[in-house]
Design an enzyme around this catalytic site. Structure first.
Site, PDB file in Angstrom:
ATOM      1  N   HIS A   1     -58.745  58.261 -52.549  1.00  0.00           N
ATOM      2  CA  HIS A   1     -57.787  58.898 -53.314  1.00  0.00           C
ATOM      3  C   HIS A   1     -57.241  59.921 -52.662  1.00  0.00           C
ATOM      4  O   HIS A   1     -56.690  59.326 -51.568  1.00  0.00           O
ATOM      5  CB  HIS A   1     -59.545  60.118 -54.185  1.00  0.00           C
ATOM      6  CG  HIS A   1     -60.490  59.459 -55.025  1.00  0.00           C
ATOM      7  ND1 HIS A   1     -60.270  58.777 -55.895  1.00  0.00           N
ATOM      8  CD2 HIS A   1     -61.463  59.280 -54.113  1.00  0.00           C
ATOM      9  CE1 HIS A   1     -61.238  58.347 -56.505  1.00  0.00           C
ATOM     10  NE2 HIS A   1     -63.087  58.153 -54.640  1.00  0.00           N
TER      11      HIS A   1
ATOM     12  N   CYS B   1     -62.054  53.316 -56.161  1.00  0.00           N
ATOM     13  CA  CYS B   1     -62.933  53.456 -56.109  1.00  0.00           C
ATOM     14  C   CYS B   1     -63.817  52.677 -57.019  1.00  0.00           C
ATOM     15  O   CYS B   1     -64.410  51.538 -56.156  1.00  0.00           O
ATOM     16  CB  CYS B   1     -63.423  55.339 -56.054  1.00  0.00           C
ATOM     17  SG  CYS B   1     -65.115  55.838 -55.576  1.00  0.00           S
TER      18      CYS B   1
END
Length: 259
Positions: A213, A94
């Site tokens: 994630h 990310c």
């Protein structure tokens, strides 16, 4: 044969550790130790030099201010860039993906990234949040991945890859790097051709990056073992197979939630 413990770099967890991505380093260490391979985590915080000779590096997610601090430190220090130049494997998640790119946008400010990935990041109109799944492309350092990748995305970033980077996966559920509006906006700014939708992450050199994630290595053991094998300089098939029923159940549950 005795060997030095596998050195796993946990890069800037104090600023890039917002979403539990520190767990990726823990997964690598545990999967190594379950095979009787000694392994240690080297925690590198803001202001500390990044050793360039660790075996594998993990970089996590964070918020806007944290990204700026991380990028400034990693550029000034140079250790991570030297490690990448030496072919050390890395996984970036990310904000880690954005920081390792050429640039990312915070408000009206364009911030220089570390430049390990040919990518630029601006903002999407709406946050991408929810389950994300993809089919691996097998590009570059991700060659050998055959199993679907799953994770949880939570980002406003719209990342456009340049010609030197390739996507990690083709999205089968969720958003990924950029939605259509963001891709078209980027094209109008001279970044990409407007067609970069339906993909997640980036692969360039020894760097593998994703918006997933989870942590992603807990949810995708094949990817974890690929990084372990790269860190050890062996083929993934040379690693002793691990049977962990709880991980298999987790994957089945998460893959089922795509529908």
């Amino acid at each position: 044969m005795n060997r030095e413990p596998l050195a796993i770099g946990l890069v800037l967890p104090d600023v890039l550790g917002t979403y539990g991505d520190d767990g990726n380093a823990l997964v690598l260490r545990q999967r190594a130790r379950m095979r009787d391979i000694p392994a240690e985590i080297h925690r590198i915080t803001l202001g500390e030099p990044v050793p360039e000779s660790l075996d594998v590096y993990t970089i996590g997610g964070g918020e806007d201010t944290a990204q700026i601090l991380a990028a400034e430190h990693l550029i000034a220090d140079g250790g991570l860039s030297r490690a990448a130049a030496a072919g050390r494997p890395m996984i970036a998640i990310c904000a880690g993906l954005q920081v390792l790119g050429e640039s990312f946008r915070v408000g009206d400010r364009v911030v220089d990234g570390v430049g390990l990935i040919d990518a630029t990041t601006a903002a999407m109109a709406e946050r991408a949040i929810g389950e994300l799944a993809s089919t691996p492309t097998g590009a570059g350092a991700s060659a050998g991945l055959t199993e679907p990748l799953t994770g949880f995305e939570n980002h406003l970033g719209a990342t456009i890859l340049g010609p030197d980077a390739q996507p990690l996966g083709k999205v089968t559920h969720g958003n990924g790097n950029a939605d259509e509006t963001a891709a078209q906006t980027a094209a109008s700014e001279g970044r990409g051709d407007g067609t970069q939708t339906g993909v997640d992450g980036a692969v360039q050199g020894s760097v593998i990056a994703t918006y997933m994630h989870g942590p992603v290595l807990a949810r995708n053991p094949q990817l974890a073992d690929l990084l372990l094998a790269q860190a050890m300089g062996i083929a993934p098939a040379e690693l002793e197979p691990l049977e962990i029923p709880v991980i298999d159940r987790l994957r089945m549950e998460r893959l089922a939630r795509r529908h």
